[in-house]
Design an enzyme around this catalytic site. Sequence first.
Site, PDB file in Angstrom:
ATOM      1  N   ALA A 101       0.865  -1.172   0.000  1.00  0.00           N
ATOM      2  CA  ALA A 101       0.000   0.000   0.000  1.00  0.00           C
ATOM      3  C   ALA A 101       0.907   1.229   0.000  1.00  0.00           C
ATOM      4  CB  ALA A 101      -0.886  -0.010   1.235  1.00  0.00           C
TER       5      ALA A 101
ATOM      6  N   GLY B   6       0.671  -4.905   0.985  1.00  0.00           N
ATOM      7  CA  GLY B   6      -0.484  -4.989   0.095  1.00  0.00           C
ATOM      8  C   GLY B   6      -0.180  -5.699  -1.225  1.00  0.00           C
TER       9      GLY B   6
ATOM     10  N   GLU C 208      -0.464  -9.266  -0.399  1.00  0.00           N
ATOM     11  CA  GLU C 208      -1.898  -9.480  -0.131  1.00  0.00           C
ATOM     12  C   GLU C 208      -2.684  -9.575  -1.434  1.00  0.00           C
ATOM     13  OE1 GLU C 208      -1.795  -6.137   2.728  1.00  0.00           O
ATOM     14  OE2 GLU C 208      -2.859  -7.481   4.083  1.00  0.00           O
TER      15      GLU C 208
ATOM     16  N   GLU D 238       4.525  -5.006   7.481  1.00  0.00           N
ATOM     17  CA  GLU D 238       3.756  -3.918   8.111  1.00  0.00           C
ATOM     18  C   GLU D 238       4.175  -3.619   9.547  1.00  0.00           C
ATOM     19  OE1 GLU D 238       2.485  -6.142   6.047  1.00  0.00           O
ATOM     20  OE2 GLU D 238       0.929  -5.245   4.791  1.00  0.00           O
TER      21      GLU D 238
HETATM   22  N1  CAA Z   1       4.599   3.222  -0.595  1.00  0.00           N
HETATM   23  C1  CAA Z   1       5.006   4.402  -1.105  1.00  0.00           C
HETATM   24  N2  CAA Z   1       6.141   4.548  -1.821  1.00  0.00           N
HETATM   25  C2  CAA Z   1       6.897   3.453  -1.986  1.00  0.00           C
HETATM   26  C3  CAA Z   1       6.553   2.195  -1.471  1.00  0.00           C
HETATM   27  C4  CAA Z   1       5.337   2.102  -0.749  1.00  0.00           C
HETATM   28  N3  CAA Z   1       4.887   0.946  -0.241  1.00  0.00           N
HETATM   29  N4  CAA Z   1       7.515   1.307  -1.783  1.00  0.00           N
HETATM   30  C5  CAA Z   1       8.433   1.981  -2.500  1.00  0.00           C
HETATM   31  N5  CAA Z   1       8.069   3.265  -2.631  1.00  0.00           N
HETATM   32  C6  CAA Z   1       8.785   4.351  -3.319  1.00  0.00           C
HETATM   33  C7  CAA Z   1       9.990   4.812  -2.500  1.00  0.00           C
HETATM   34  O1  CAA Z   1       9.611   5.708  -1.474  1.00  0.00           O
HETATM   35  C8  CAA Z   1      10.834   5.439  -3.587  1.00  0.00           C
HETATM   36  O2  CAA Z   1      10.316   6.707  -3.885  1.00  0.00           O
HETATM   37  P1  CAA Z   1      11.335   7.971  -4.084  1.00  0.00           P
HETATM   38  O3  CAA Z   1      12.098   7.588  -5.347  1.00  0.00           O
HETATM   39  O4  CAA Z   1      10.399   9.105  -4.270  1.00  0.00           O
HETATM   40  O5  CAA Z   1      12.195   8.037  -2.846  1.00  0.00           O
HETATM   41  C9  CAA Z   1      10.568   4.537  -4.813  1.00  0.00           C
HETATM   42  O6  CAA Z   1       9.326   3.871  -4.538  1.00  0.00           O
HETATM   43  C10 CAA Z   1      11.631   3.477  -5.017  1.00  0.00           C
HETATM   44  O7  CAA Z   1      11.771   2.747  -3.813  1.00  0.00           O
HETATM   45  P2  CAA Z   1      13.160   2.644  -2.991  1.00  0.00           P
HETATM   46  O8  CAA Z   1      14.064   3.791  -3.325  1.00  0.00           O
HETATM   47  O9  CAA Z   1      12.818   2.438  -1.546  1.00  0.00           O
HETATM   48  O10 CAA Z   1      13.751   1.318  -3.660  1.00  0.00           O
HETATM   49  P3  CAA Z   1      14.776   0.292  -2.986  1.00  0.00           P
HETATM   50  O11 CAA Z   1      15.188  -0.626  -4.082  1.00  0.00           O
HETATM   51  O12 CAA Z   1      15.813   1.018  -2.207  1.00  0.00           O
HETATM   52  O13 CAA Z   1      13.885  -0.542  -1.933  1.00  0.00           O
HETATM   53  C11 CAA Z   1      11.952  -1.753  -1.170  1.00  0.00           C
HETATM   54  C12 CAA Z   1      12.848  -1.349  -2.366  1.00  0.00           C
HETATM   55  C13 CAA Z   1      12.744  -2.671  -0.223  1.00  0.00           C
HETATM   56  C14 CAA Z   1      10.744  -2.502  -1.735  1.00  0.00           C
HETATM   57  C15 CAA Z   1      11.520  -0.464  -0.419  1.00  0.00           C
HETATM   58  O14 CAA Z   1      10.970   0.451  -1.368  1.00  0.00           O
HETATM   59  C16 CAA Z   1      10.482  -0.688   0.635  1.00  0.00           C
HETATM   60  O15 CAA Z   1      10.785  -1.157   1.718  1.00  0.00           O
HETATM   61  N6  CAA Z   1       9.194  -0.333   0.335  1.00  0.00           N
HETATM   62  C17 CAA Z   1       8.132  -0.439   1.309  1.00  0.00           C
HETATM   63  C18 CAA Z   1       7.677  -1.866   1.500  1.00  0.00           C
HETATM   64  C19 CAA Z   1       6.586  -1.932   2.544  1.00  0.00           C
HETATM   65  O16 CAA Z   1       6.814  -1.636   3.718  1.00  0.00           O
HETATM   66  N7  CAA Z   1       5.361  -2.329   2.130  1.00  0.00           N
HETATM   67  C20 CAA Z   1       4.240  -2.426   3.017  1.00  0.00           C
HETATM   68  C21 CAA Z   1       3.423  -1.175   2.919  1.00  0.00           C
HETATM   69  S1  CAA Z   1       2.181  -1.084   4.187  1.00  0.00           S
HETATM   70  C22 CAA Z   1       0.869  -1.966   3.601  1.00  0.00           C
HETATM   71  O17 CAA Z   1       0.923  -2.572   2.553  1.00  0.00           O
HETATM   72  C23 CAA Z   1      -0.334  -1.876   4.505  1.00  0.00           C
HETATM   73  C24 CAA Z   1      -1.468  -2.785   4.167  1.00  0.00           C
HETATM   74  O18 CAA Z   1      -1.407  -4.003   4.309  1.00  0.00           O
HETATM   75  C25 CAA Z   1      -2.732  -2.181   3.816  1.00  0.00           C
END
Ligand code: CAA
Length: 255
Positions: free
Chosen positions: A63, A109, A112, A132
């Site tokens: 998400a 998500g 999911e 999460e």
């Molecule tokens: N939401 C918003 N933006 C996201 C994102 C997310 N889930 N995942 C990645 N992005 C964005 C980053 O912020 C980044 O944006 P900028 O270029 O503007 O900084 C861009 O996508 C590229 O990502 P990274 O620079 O972080 O890429 P990386 O290769 O260094 O890392 C990754 C990759 C390990 C997947 C890392 O992006 C990450 O940890 N993402 C989040 C994963 C996460 O925690 N997902 C769960 C979300 S909560 C959820 O899903 C709740 C639910 O159940 C309803």
Amino acid sequence: MLILSELHEGLLVLTINRPEALNALNGDVIRALSEAIQAASTNDDVRALVLTGSGEKAFVAGADIKEFAEFNAEQGRALSAQGQTALFDLVEQCPKPVIAAVNGYALGGGLELAMAAHIRVASENALLGLPEVSLGVIPGYGGTQRLPQLVGKGKAMEMILTARAIPASDALACGLVNAVVPQAELLNAAKQLAGQIMKNAPTALSAALKSVLAGYSRDGFGAEIEHFGACFETEDFREGTQAFIAKRKPQFPGK
Ligand code: CAA
């Protein structure tokens, strides 16, 4: 276009197309994908679906954290409830077989969404997990329910509580995905599987999907929505989401 759509010989391939954010699910993506699934469900020309992500890095990285970082508990509950109804339940209850072609990160998500599909094929580079709790929240799009259904309670607890992602090979071993192939072959592998399925009677496929799903309780999904929403009132949630946005490690206050 947030969702790319390609229909060929009964198979609809839907590609989530937001690669600059690793295909993270914001409200617009959820709405567009929901509309595409609804249209496919009632279109007689569509006999099976493949869901995938654009680019070589991510299926869906979760998400959109930036979108919900400032939400309160009520907005958190609504995010979870509306997402589940508008998209995740719709995918699972689609009367046509849905295969997720997991082409990279499937986190939060994203996993999911893959789990709401009926079958999952992953590329060798895929990483799958529910991170999460590392953000001070819990899975809110059905992950606490569908992960134990697929891998069993013990493995699901380990994955949810550690927040650790597992590689495709481990996901295959624990039944989270059905097959793993090199990334260049992923879409073809998913299409081949869909082709085998589409040889069978559409009405029987739809009946089989409904029957399998009828065996699984829906009781826990409402609880997930409540607990997900409550997380948004905690200091841990503020810290976890702000730390992600600031690209630093969180220091959870524990309240
Ligand atoms: N939401 C918003 N933006 C996201 C994102 C997310 N889930 N995942 C990645 N992005 C964005 C980053 O912020 C980044 O944006 P900028 O270029 O503007 O900084 C861009 O996508 C590229 O990502 P990274 O620079 O972080 O890429 P990386 O290769 O260094 O890392 C990754 C990759 C390990 C997947 C890392 O992006 C990450 O940890 N993402 C989040 C994963 C996460 O925690 N997902 C769960 C979300 S909560 C959820 O899903 C709740 C639910 O159940 C309803």
